[in-house]
Design an enzyme around this catalytic site. Structure first.
Site: not given
Length: 526
Positions: A212, A218, A269-270, A356, A387, A502
């Site tokens: 954005k 990253e 973002g999410r 978040e 399992h 960060k």
């Protein structure tokens, strides 16, 4: 205007705490259980159903939750959100991800722009671009078609779109809408980008850079990794890359990209899978029509979430029950358990979306709250999880509420009969058995084999996982998270908790460290 109050100041919350608790073992045993399965069920959009029979609730609890929803003004707050109120008070922003898939209320204008029109325009631009890629109008430098799309992003720019792609990959192949394979690069660990690049033909790959701000460390690091690989292959990176970014970012008008598609600060973002963040990669992978169907499913579920009647609003009801479990019954976590391999990364996406959003210890005004908020969320697809961690879920010291997801039919329609039943029947038999086993338990004189039961769960059931059903499923959980944030009086739409690490990482890279930070940096040879 609505009133934003802490949960523990609401009179109805105090009343909820006094309602007699449900003995789930008794409630779900014998004919009682059969009656509950028929009674405690709410239709969702696109043929889905939310069944909460195995939750630790009854009519008295639901009545109390209705009063809580009314006093907390949940429907009114949702209406304020989709009509353009500044709900993200921490960042002084509107919250508009619902507008990416439909107009629920009034026209929302921000920055002098009709935001619904803006999102539709971006969707159409992406559709036109994807169609040109598929038809061969847009090609690589050699005039050859692209066969693979690779998304470069992190957090919400990766988890949601990746989960949605995996959810629809087999469906698209079965229904002849599969256009291009999609891959995802997210981790700044160089092994991630290297592994993806080694698995694709870079000459026939188109890369989607999602940032954005255009400054995400990253993502830009991985972009450089990709550009280096393209250069080494003798390829012009600008012929292989597109950007999804804001109109004001440095990427927006750069000649380094074939095209740029836009998002804005009003889409977290999410919550961005239904925006250009998910739209570009999903439209390239499956075709714009499939992405449009996905949006339609989300929009249909959003409409149900606007219903003020709690008993007819599955997301609100799910949210209220979750708050009851967290704040009255004291359960610390929630497990999301999709009995669908296609949803293998859906719990990981919801983990970010939920934790978040509601992992906050101060309210919307920056004041500490005196009650617990968002639960720890985890999950894996069934039957793999059985399992793995189901031992703790069945017999551990903590009770963890469960949210199952199941479908009557597989996506591919191909199956085999083994021992008088198909694989899909075996899958569905397992989820039905688990719901009852968790709720009812099994008495045994051997304490090691004794199951106390009383472990609550709900299930969302559908006919088949297709684009519309996936959209409805996504919107259900997004809206559940929203309603729970309203109840806890937290800002579900900022994420300050991701920032400190960060900042310190930048100090490490600049060698501006002391104390423990310097010692750990030295241990890692930075």
């Amino acid at each position: 205007m609505t009133q934003w109050k802490n949960l523990d100041t609401l009179a109805s919350f105090g009343e909820l705490a006094k309602v007699q608790k449900v003995n789930l073992v008794e409630a779900m045993s014998g004919q009682n259980g059969a009656d509950r399965v028929k009674k405690y069920s709410v239709p969702m959009a696109e043929g889905l159903t939310y069944n909460y029979a195995a939750k630790q609730v009854d009519d008295q609890v639901i009545d109390a939750l209705e009063k809580l929803a009314a006093e907390a003004e949940l429907s009114d707050k949702f209406a304020e959100l989709y009509n353009g109120a500044v709900i993200n008070t921490g960042e002084n922003r509107l919250v508009l991800h619902h507008l990416t898939r439909g107009q629920l209320g009034d026209t929302v204008t921000a920055d002098g722009v009709d935001k619904r029109a803006f999102y539709v325009e971006q969707q159409q631009r992406i559709a036109d671009f994807a169609n040109k890629v598929h038809s061969g109008e847009i090609t690589n430098a050699a005039g050859e078609k692209f066969t693979t799309v690779v998304q470069i992003g992190i957090g919400g720019s990766d988890l949601g779109p990746r989960a949605m792609y995996l959810a629809l990959e087999n469906w698209a192949k079965k229904n002849n809408t599969f256009k291009m394979e999609a891959k995802f690069i997210s981790n700044v660990d160089p092994d991630d980008a290297a592994a993806v690049l080694a698995s694709v033909d870079v000459a026939h790959s188109i890369f989607v850079l999602v940032s954005k701000s255009g400054t995400t460390l990253e993502t830009l690091t991985n972009e450089s990794f990709v550009k280096d690989a393209l250069a080494k292959a003798g390829l012009d990176a600008s012929r292989h890359m597109i950007a999804v970014t804001s109109e004001t970012s440095p990427l927006a008008k750069s000649d380094d990209y074939l095209a740029a598609f836009f998002m804005d600060d009003y889409i977290g973002g999410r919550y961005s899978s239904t925006s250009a963040v998910g739209g570009a990669v999903l439209s390239l992978a499956f075709g714009p029509e499939v992405f449009a169907a996905f949006l339609d499913g989300a929009a249909a579920e959003d409409k149900l979430s606007a219903n003020a009647n709690v008993r007819e609003n599955p997301a609100m009801l799910d949210a209220l029950i979750g708050v009851y479990e967290r704040n009255i019954l004291g359960y610390p976590a929630t497990a999301v358990l999709p009995y669908s391999q296609a949803l293998s990364r859906f719990p990981a996406h919801l983990q970010q979306a939920d934790m978040e959003s509601n992992g906050k210890s101060v309210n919307r005004f920056g004041e500490p709250v005196d009650y617990v908020t968002g639960p720890v969320l985890f999950g894996e697809p069934g039957t793999n999880g059985q399992h793995s961690f189901y031992q703790l879920l069945h017999q551990g010291t903590d009770i963890v509420p469960l949210q199952f997801i199941g479908f009557k039919n597989s996506q591919i329609g191909t199956d085999v009969v083994i021992q008088d039943s198909t694989s899909q029947q075996k899958l569905c038999a397992n989820v039905a058995a688990q719901i009852v086993a968790f709720a009812c338990g099994k008495a045994d004189d051997n304490r090691n084999k004794n199951f106390e039961g009383g472990r609550p769960s709900s299930i969302i059931i559908g006919d088949q996982l297709n684009p519309q059903a996936l959209g409805a499923l996504l919107a259900h959980f997004e809206n559940k998270i929203m309603f729970q944030g309203f109840l806890w009086n937290v800002n579900s739409f900022d994420q300050e908790g991701v920032q400190l690490g960060k900042v310190l990482a930048k100090r490490v890279l600049a060698h501006e460290t002391d104390g423990a930070l310097k010692e750990f940096s030295d241990l890692l040879n930075i």
